[in-house]
Design a protein around this motif. Structure first.
Motif, PDB file in Angstrom:
ATOM      1  N   LYS A   1     -31.768  13.466  45.319  1.00 22.98           N
ATOM      2  CA  LYS A   1     -31.677  12.332  46.242  1.00 22.98           C
ATOM      3  C   LYS A   1     -31.084  12.775  47.580  1.00 22.98           C
ATOM      4  O   LYS A   1     -31.552  12.371  48.647  1.00 22.98           O
ATOM      5  CB  LYS A   1     -30.835  11.219  45.624  1.00 22.98           C
TER       6      LYS A   1
ATOM      7  N   ASP B   1     -37.598  11.144  46.619  1.00 20.21           N
ATOM      8  CA  ASP B   1     -37.574   9.761  46.130  1.00 20.21           C
ATOM      9  C   ASP B   1     -37.522   9.838  44.609  1.00 20.21           C
ATOM     10  O   ASP B   1     -38.544   9.868  43.932  1.00 20.21           O
ATOM     11  CB  ASP B   1     -38.820   9.030  46.604  1.00 20.21           C
TER      12      ASP B   1
ATOM     13  N   LYS C   1     -48.785   9.033  35.789  1.00 18.82           N
ATOM     14  CA  LYS C   1     -48.062   8.321  36.846  1.00 18.82           C
ATOM     15  C   LYS C   1     -48.548   8.772  38.222  1.00 18.82           C
ATOM     16  O   LYS C   1     -48.675   7.963  39.145  1.00 18.82           O
ATOM     17  CB  LYS C   1     -46.559   8.570  36.701  1.00 18.82           C
ATOM     18  N   CYS C   2     -48.841  10.066  38.352  1.00 22.24           N
ATOM     19  CA  CYS C   2     -49.384  10.605  39.595  1.00 22.24           C
ATOM     20  C   CYS C   2     -50.689   9.898  39.965  1.00 22.24           C
ATOM     21  O   CYS C   2     -50.884   9.505  41.121  1.00 22.24           O
ATOM     22  CB  CYS C   2     -49.604  12.123  39.441  1.00 22.24           C
TER      23      CYS C   2
ATOM     24  N   GLU D   1     -36.048   9.286  40.504  1.00 19.61           N
ATOM     25  CA  GLU D   1     -35.524   8.385  39.482  1.00 19.61           C
ATOM     26  C   GLU D   1     -35.362   9.150  38.178  1.00 19.61           C
ATOM     27  O   GLU D   1     -36.046  10.156  37.941  1.00 19.61           O
ATOM     28  CB  GLU D   1     -36.420   7.180  39.282  1.00 19.61           C
TER      29      GLU D   1
ATOM     30  N   VAL E   1     -46.457  13.884  42.912  1.00 17.90           N
ATOM     31  CA  VAL E   1     -45.167  13.589  42.287  1.00 17.90           C
ATOM     32  C   VAL E   1     -44.539  14.903  41.836  1.00 17.90           C
ATOM     33  O   VAL E   1     -45.205  15.940  41.769  1.00 17.90           O
ATOM     34  CB  VAL E   1     -45.309  12.637  41.074  1.00 17.90           C
TER      35      VAL E   1
ATOM     36  N   LEU F   1     -49.954   6.195  40.967  1.00 15.77           N
ATOM     37  CA  LEU F   1     -49.392   6.082  42.306  1.00 15.77           C
ATOM     38  C   LEU F   1     -50.361   6.565  43.380  1.00 15.77           C
ATOM     39  O   LEU F   1     -50.214   6.231  44.557  1.00 15.77           O
ATOM     40  CB  LEU F   1     -48.092   6.882  42.400  1.00 15.77           C
TER      41      LEU F   1
ATOM     42  N   LYS G   1     -42.255  11.026  45.335  1.00 15.61           N
ATOM     43  CA  LYS G   1     -41.753  10.407  44.120  1.00 15.61           C
ATOM     44  C   LYS G   1     -41.505  11.480  43.069  1.00 15.61           C
ATOM     45  O   LYS G   1     -42.373  12.312  42.804  1.00 15.61           O
ATOM     46  CB  LYS G   1     -42.763   9.384  43.590  1.00 15.61           C
ATOM     47  N   SER G   2     -40.308  11.467  42.488  1.00 18.27           N
ATOM     48  CA  SER G   2     -39.896  12.538  41.585  1.00 18.27           C
ATOM     49  C   SER G   2     -39.222  11.933  40.360  1.00 18.27           C
ATOM     50  O   SER G   2     -38.531  10.918  40.457  1.00 18.27           O
ATOM     51  CB  SER G   2     -38.928  13.486  42.290  1.00 18.27           C
ATOM     52  N   PHE G   3     -39.396  12.602  39.223  1.00 18.63           N
ATOM     53  CA  PHE G   3     -38.901  12.085  37.960  1.00 18.63           C
ATOM     54  C   PHE G   3     -38.053  13.137  37.264  1.00 18.63           C
ATOM     55  O   PHE G   3     -38.543  14.214  36.936  1.00 18.63           O
ATOM     56  CB  PHE G   3     -40.068  11.667  37.068  1.00 18.63           C
TER      57      PHE G   3
END
Length: 222
Positions: A26, A31, A84-85, A33, A92, A88, A2-4
């Motif tokens: 992507k 993954d 967030k890390c 956003e 991340v 989840l 998961k990446s931001f």
């Protein structure tokens, strides 16, 4: 993973760059956003923290309210991703808008923090006059040499600092360490705070990210 991709809402060039960062990530199996970043206009919606004693941002606070608030906003973006890390309960990635992904994510092993653009970071203009530039080995390796050493007299003294925070990955263990240090010591500029006194820093070669766009210097008041 998961990446931001962090961008500045309503800033056209930031959004444009972030879309490139998003698409390239992507395509490389991240993954990903896009996430609107915190700014001086919105930072009062988030928890504030004390500054670390004698840190870089203490001087900024005296010299420029605008710069101080911008640096605080920048730092809080990292805090939100660390939280967030934990939420989840998995690693991340934090990706700034001007980063560009150049290879697939292959899920390497690292302990706390993994710099994903180490070679490109040290090629930036800000580092052009470094007398002893570091060299990097293939694979995931310890970030055990850097000319960027924290020199303020406080608990971070002597820590090796990040060459910017444009692209890094963090584990749950690493996020816990940084958040605990934040509570215990207070905050400083993000690439000063993420140092080897707080976390184990490693890097990956070949790197995952580089720079495709000009630096907007958004951490300096845009």
């Amino acid at each position: 993973m998961k990446s931001f991709v962090i961008y500045i809402e309503s800033h056209k060039e930031s959004i444009k760059q972030a879309k490139d960062a998003y698409r390239s990530s992507k395509n490389a199996k991240f993954d990903v956003e896009m996430t609107a970043g915190i700014t001086p206009k919105t930072f009062n919606n988030y928890k504030h923290y004390n500054e670390i004693a004698n840190g870089r941002v203490v001087g900024m606070k005296r010299e420029s309210k605008k710069l101080f608030e911008t640096k605080m906003s920048c730092f809080l973006n990292h805090v939100e991703i660390w939280k967030k890390c934990l939420e989840l309960n998995e690693p991340v990635a934090f990706i700034e808008h001007d980063s560009y992904c150049i290879r697939d994510w292959d899920n390497p092993n690292w302990e706390d923090v993994l710099i994903m653009n180490v070679s490109s970071a040290f090629k930036q203009k800000i580092f052009r006059n470094l007398q002893n530039k570091p060299s990097f080995d293939f694979g995931v390796n310890q970030y055990n040499y850097s000319p960027l050493v924290y020199n303020k007299v406080n608990p971070f003294l002597g820590g090796l600092m990040m060459p910017g925070t444009a692209a890094y990955a963090i584990t749950v263990k690493g996020a816990k360490k940084l958040l605990q240090s934040l509570e215990d010591n207070g905050w400083d500029q993000s690439d000063y705070f993420i140092n080897t006194k707080n976390v184990n820093i490693q890097y990956a070669i070949p790197e995952y990210f580089t720079f495709k766009h000009k630096n907007l210097n958004t951490s300096h008041g845009i």
